[in-house]
Scaffold this motif. Structure first.
Motif, short mmCIF file in Angstrom:
data_model
loop_
_atom_site.label_atom_id
_atom_site.label_comp_id
_atom_site.label_asym_id
_atom_site.label_seq_id
_atom_site.Cartn_x
_atom_site.Cartn_y
_atom_site.Cartn_z
N LYS A 63 6.85 4.11 -18.36
CA LYS A 63 7.74 3.44 -17.41
C LYS A 63 7.13 3.48 -16.00
O LYS A 63 7.13 2.47 -15.29
CB LYS A 63 9.11 4.11 -17.43
N GLU A 64 6.62 4.63 -15.61
CA GLU A 64 6.01 4.75 -14.28
C GLU A 64 4.72 3.94 -14.18
O GLU A 64 4.42 3.37 -13.14
CB GLU A 64 5.76 6.22 -13.93
N THR A 65 3.97 3.88 -15.26
CA THR A 65 2.74 3.09 -15.27
C THR A 65 3.04 1.61 -15.09
O THR A 65 2.36 0.90 -14.34
CB THR A 65 1.95 3.33 -16.58
N VAL A 66 4.08 1.14 -15.76
CA VAL A 66 4.49 -0.26 -15.63
C VAL A 66 4.97 -0.54 -14.20
O VAL A 66 4.66 -1.58 -13.62
CB VAL A 66 5.57 -0.62 -16.67
N ALA A 67 5.71 0.40 -13.61
CA ALA A 67 6.17 0.24 -12.23
C ALA A 67 4.97 0.18 -11.28
O ALA A 67 4.95 -0.63 -10.34
CB ALA A 67 7.11 1.37 -11.84
N LEU A 68 3.98 1.02 -11.52
CA LEU A 68 2.77 1.02 -10.71
C LEU A 68 2.03 -0.31 -10.87
O LEU A 68 1.55 -0.90 -9.89
CB LEU A 68 1.86 2.19 -11.12
N GLN A 69 1.97 -0.81 -12.09
CA GLN A 69 1.33 -2.09 -12.36
C GLN A 69 2.04 -3.21 -11.60
O GLN A 69 1.39 -4.10 -11.05
CB GLN A 69 1.35 -2.37 -13.86
N GLN A 70 3.35 -3.17 -11.53
CA GLN A 70 4.10 -4.20 -10.82
C GLN A 70 3.78 -4.19 -9.33
O GLN A 70 3.64 -5.23 -8.71
CB GLN A 70 5.61 -4.03 -11.04
N VAL B 147 0.85 -1.21 0.00
CA VAL B 147 0.00 0.00 0.00
C VAL B 147 0.88 1.25 0.00
O VAL B 147 0.61 2.21 -0.73
CB VAL B 147 -0.98 -0.01 1.19
N ILE B 148 1.92 1.23 0.78
CA ILE B 148 2.85 2.37 0.82
C ILE B 148 3.54 2.53 -0.53
O ILE B 148 3.60 3.63 -1.09
CB ILE B 148 3.88 2.20 1.96
N ALA B 149 4.03 1.42 -1.09
CA ALA B 149 4.69 1.47 -2.40
C ALA B 149 3.73 1.94 -3.48
O ALA B 149 4.10 2.71 -4.37
CB ALA B 149 5.26 0.10 -2.76
N LEU B 150 2.48 1.51 -3.38
CA LEU B 150 1.45 1.91 -4.35
C LEU B 150 1.23 3.41 -4.31
O LEU B 150 1.21 4.08 -5.36
CB LEU B 150 0.15 1.17 -4.04
N SER B 151 1.11 3.97 -3.13
CA SER B 151 0.88 5.42 -3.03
C SER B 151 2.11 6.20 -3.50
O SER B 151 1.99 7.24 -4.15
CB SER B 151 0.48 5.82 -1.61
N GLN B 152 3.31 5.68 -3.21
CA GLN B 152 4.53 6.35 -3.67
C GLN B 152 4.62 6.33 -5.19
O GLN B 152 4.91 7.34 -5.82
CB GLN B 152 5.76 5.70 -3.06
N ARG B 153 4.37 5.17 -5.78
CA ARG B 153 4.44 5.04 -7.24
C ARG B 153 3.40 5.92 -7.91
O ARG B 153 3.65 6.53 -8.94
CB ARG B 153 4.25 3.59 -7.67
N PHE B 154 2.19 5.96 -7.34
CA PHE B 154 1.14 6.79 -7.92
C PHE B 154 1.53 8.26 -7.85
O PHE B 154 1.31 9.02 -8.80
CB PHE B 154 -0.20 6.55 -7.21
N ALA B 155 2.14 8.67 -6.75
CA ALA B 155 2.60 10.05 -6.62
C ALA B 155 3.66 10.37 -7.67
O ALA B 155 3.64 11.46 -8.27
CB ALA B 155 3.16 10.29 -5.21
N ILE B 156 4.57 9.44 -7.90
CA ILE B 156 5.60 9.65 -8.93
C ILE B 156 4.96 9.77 -10.30
O ILE B 156 5.31 10.64 -11.10
CB ILE B 156 6.64 8.50 -8.89
#
Length: 152
Positions: free
Chosen positions: A131-138, A98-107
């Motif tokens: 690239k950020e969308t793929v990271a968020l997907q991961q 959840v923390i990683a998800l919010s960080q990635r979404f912010a990026i």
């Protein structure tokens, strides 16, 4: 079909450039000119595509399976690509996800804000957003796997 062909050629070019032209020649046994024809958008090369065994060899050496991902997208399939092996990183569980998800979404949102500032999203900006969308997907995939583990 022309749109599909040009889409595949674009991803074939990305694959060859990811590996590097010289290593791609060695891996496939093809010349630079032949590889170039596989992703050329000139009319005389419109019906030329890289053989699947060559794609497999190059994708093994590449940082990302460009052509496989393109084929999946054309079929509406989502692939999960993980550069790291599943057991090589410590698991933080759903809370860490959840923390990683919010960080990635912010990026992603920061990249979007920066990209749209002038009203136009350039090709390079689109690549960064992708690239950020793929990271968020991961992160979402990791979260899904953790949730599935908790329900067993």
């Amino acid at each position: 079909m022309a749109t599909i062909g040009s889409y595949l050629k674009k991803h074939t070019e990305a694959l060859v450039k990811d590996v590097g032209i010289e290593p791609a020649c060695e891996l496939t046994g093809k010349s630079k000119a032949t590889l170039g024809r596989y992703y050329s958008d000139h009319d005389e090369h419109a019906d030329r595509f890289m053989p699947i065994d060559s794609v497999a060899r190059l994708e093994e050496a590449s940082s990302y399976p460009h052509v496989t991902a393109a084929l999946a997208e054309l079929k509406g399939i989502t692939l999960s690509f993980d550069r790291e092996r599943r057991n090589s990183k410590p698991s933080g569980g759903v809370n860490a996800d959840v923390i990683a998800l919010s960080q990635r979404f912010a990026i992603l949102m920061a990249e979007y804000q920066q990209s749209i500032e002038d009203g136009i999203i350039t090709a390079n900006e689109a690549k960064r957003l992708l690239k950020e969308t793929v990271a968020l997907q991961q992160v979402l995939i990791d979260m899904k796997l953790h949730l599935e583990d908790e329900t067993v």
